[in-house]
Design an enzyme around this catalytic site. Structure first.
Site, PDB file in Angstrom:
ATOM      1  N   SER A  87       0.839  -1.159  -0.050  1.00 25.66           N
ATOM      2  CA  SER A  87       0.097  -0.214  -0.239  1.00 25.66           C
ATOM      3  C   SER A  87       0.924   1.241  -0.201  1.00 25.66           C
ATOM      4  CB  SER A  87      -0.944  -0.024   1.162  1.00 25.66           C
ATOM      5  OG  SER A  87      -2.245  -0.451   0.943  1.00 25.66           O
TER       6      SER A  87
ATOM      7  N   LYS B  44       0.364   4.012  -2.857  1.00 28.76           N
ATOM      8  CA  LYS B  44      -0.657   4.864  -2.740  1.00 28.76           C
ATOM      9  C   LYS B  44      -0.018   6.235  -2.817  1.00 28.76           C
ATOM     10  CE  LYS B  44      -4.407   2.061  -0.884  1.00 28.76           C
ATOM     11  NZ  LYS B  44      -3.953   0.656  -0.708  1.00 28.76           N
TER      12      LYS B  44
ATOM     13  N   SER C 211      -6.183   3.180   3.798  1.00 30.95           N
ATOM     14  CA  SER C 211      -5.606   2.645   2.846  1.00 30.95           C
ATOM     15  C   SER C 211      -6.967   1.837   2.057  1.00 30.95           C
ATOM     16  CB  SER C 211      -4.742   1.361   3.420  1.00 30.95           C
ATOM     17  OG  SER C 211      -3.955   1.028   2.429  1.00 30.95           O
TER      18      SER C 211
END
Length: 426
Positions: A115, A118, A172
């Site tokens: 993640s 991102k 997230s």
């Protein structure tokens, strides 16, 4: 997937000429490398299926930011204290303002982002999307892997783009990532968004980064490096909106009466904000392939530092705690301590490679103050000697350990698992 094959890195260090680039020349002091006992032990991770090897070796990409960063082991300034022991297979500590790289372990080793990818989505789409615009979340946005992280947005819900950013950076939300990639991707939708992410990575100088999914969910051919993550994080923290979102402790997702969905609160998964004085925010990540990944930044005494970690295991410390320990180490170093630097956006594209000197061009203009590069030392000196010392000191043993581990955790499209201790999943 995190490192090269058993012989590629060894051949690159021993057989290929290591160019004495302007990047290396501009770092005033020599660096010391301690590959025999690196402070980032290689903790075995669960094996995966359908292994996919990392990209072919690219000496030019590994020289970005300075030739001293082209190492699978530890690189720190000569007078520095020993960095803390962490489980990450690679990490970097850098100055967000000056761009100085204070130290790292395998800065240019390939890894899987989870993640923390991102952040690349944020660096790409924040300038493109009006935060006050109200948009509708689609069924396609909600098409994420079962059990992967989601913020709770609903199909047909109407949200301000700012709310979607908070859903992305606090919880997230993979559905938030899909929505932002679609909204910023133009006529091609999500595919256009991912393409824009890769174009932005190239512009920033993150030449070892390739996005396949906007969220960081595992996909074949998706990779990054600790150095690239530092470049991406620096771009993010230069944006006032990102700084505000990343430092937000909690937010409210509005009700959607038409969809019979109530309002609810979300909180920031990054525990650094609550437990580290001066924390500015960042991002945590986890998949079964990537293991624990982390990016965190903090300010102390007028300095803003960022830490990036890939391939960490949670044994005695969570990923943010390992990041905090490395931040403490970075703040304890002198202000002029450096082993390389973060290149500026667009810099590599402006550096035309001379014939037969691609690595030198990519590393070029690495003076920490942004000035002209120092004269290039004679071939065969400096970094080449350091590489030989690395190998004779036990670097081959370290590389063998890391390669055995890489074979077990090579890239795949395997299932995604929830992080057991941190409220984060990818």
């Amino acid at each position: 997937m995190r490192t090269w094959g058993p012989f590629a890195a060894l051949a690159a260090a021993l057989l290929l000429p290591v160019p004495a680039t302007p990047a290396a020349a501009a770092v005033r002091a020599p660096v010391r490398r301690l590959p025999a006992a690196p402070p980032c032990p290689n903790v075995p991770a669960p094996s995966t299926v359908s292994p996919q090897p990392p990209p072919a070796p690219d000496p030019a990409a590994r020289a970005v930011g300075g030739a001293a960063l082209d190492t699978a082991g530890l690189v720190v300034p000569p007078a520095s204290t020993a960095p803390p022991a962490v489980t990450a297979t690679s990490w970097v500590v850098a100055d967000l303002d000056s761009g100085a790289v204070l130290g790292g372990c395998g800065p240019h080793e390939y890894g899987v982002p989870a993640s923390v990818q991102k952040l690349l989505l944020a660096a790409t789409m924040l300038p493109r999307l009006d935060p006050d615009r109200e948009v509708t979340v689609t069924a396609g946005d909600l098409a994420v892997e079962p059990g992967s992280s989601a913020a709770g947005l609903v199909e047909g819900g109407r949200y301000r783009i700012e709310t979607i950013w908070l859903a992305l950076l606090l919880r997230s939300g993979n559905e938030a990532a899909n929505a932002l990639a679609r909204l910023g991707g133009g006529p091609d939708g999500p595919a256009g968004g991912v393409r824009a992410m890769n174009e932005e990575a190239h512009r920033l100088g993150a030449r070892q980064t390739h996005a396949v999914t906007p969220s960081g969910l595992d996909g074949p051919g998706q990779f990054t490096s600790a150095y690239d993550l530092a470049l991406i994080a620096r771009a993010c923290f230069a944006d006032p909106a990102f700084r505000r979102y990343a430092a937000t402790r909690s937010a409210r997702i509005p009700a959607q009466p038409a969809r019979r969905a109530k309002a609810f609160a979300i909180s920031n998964d990054n525990m650094l904000l609550d437990h580290y004085p001066g924390a500015l925010g960042g991002k945590i990540g986890f998949t079964d392939l990537a293991r624990h990944t982390y990016v965190g930044a903090a300010e102390r005494g007028g300095r803003r530092l960022v830490v990036t970690l890939l391939g960490a295991e949670v044994t005695t410390q969570r990923s943010w705690q390992q990041g905090a320990a490395l931040l403490d180490w970075g703040f304890a170093q002198p202000r002029d301590a450096a082993v390389g630097r973060l290149v500026e956006p667009g810099e590599l594209d402006r550096s035309a490679p001379p014939a037969g000197g691609a690595a030198s061009a990519l590393a070029g203009h690495a003076g920490l103050a942004g000035g002209a590069a120092a004269p290039v030392p004679r071939p065969g000196t400096g970094v080449t000697v350091a590489v030989g010392a690395v190998l004779t000191a036990g670097g081959a043993l370290l590389l063998a350990r890391r390669r055995r581990h890489a074979a077990a955790v090579a890239m795949s499209t395997g299932p995604v698992l929830r992080e057991p201790e941190i409220p984060e999943q990818d």
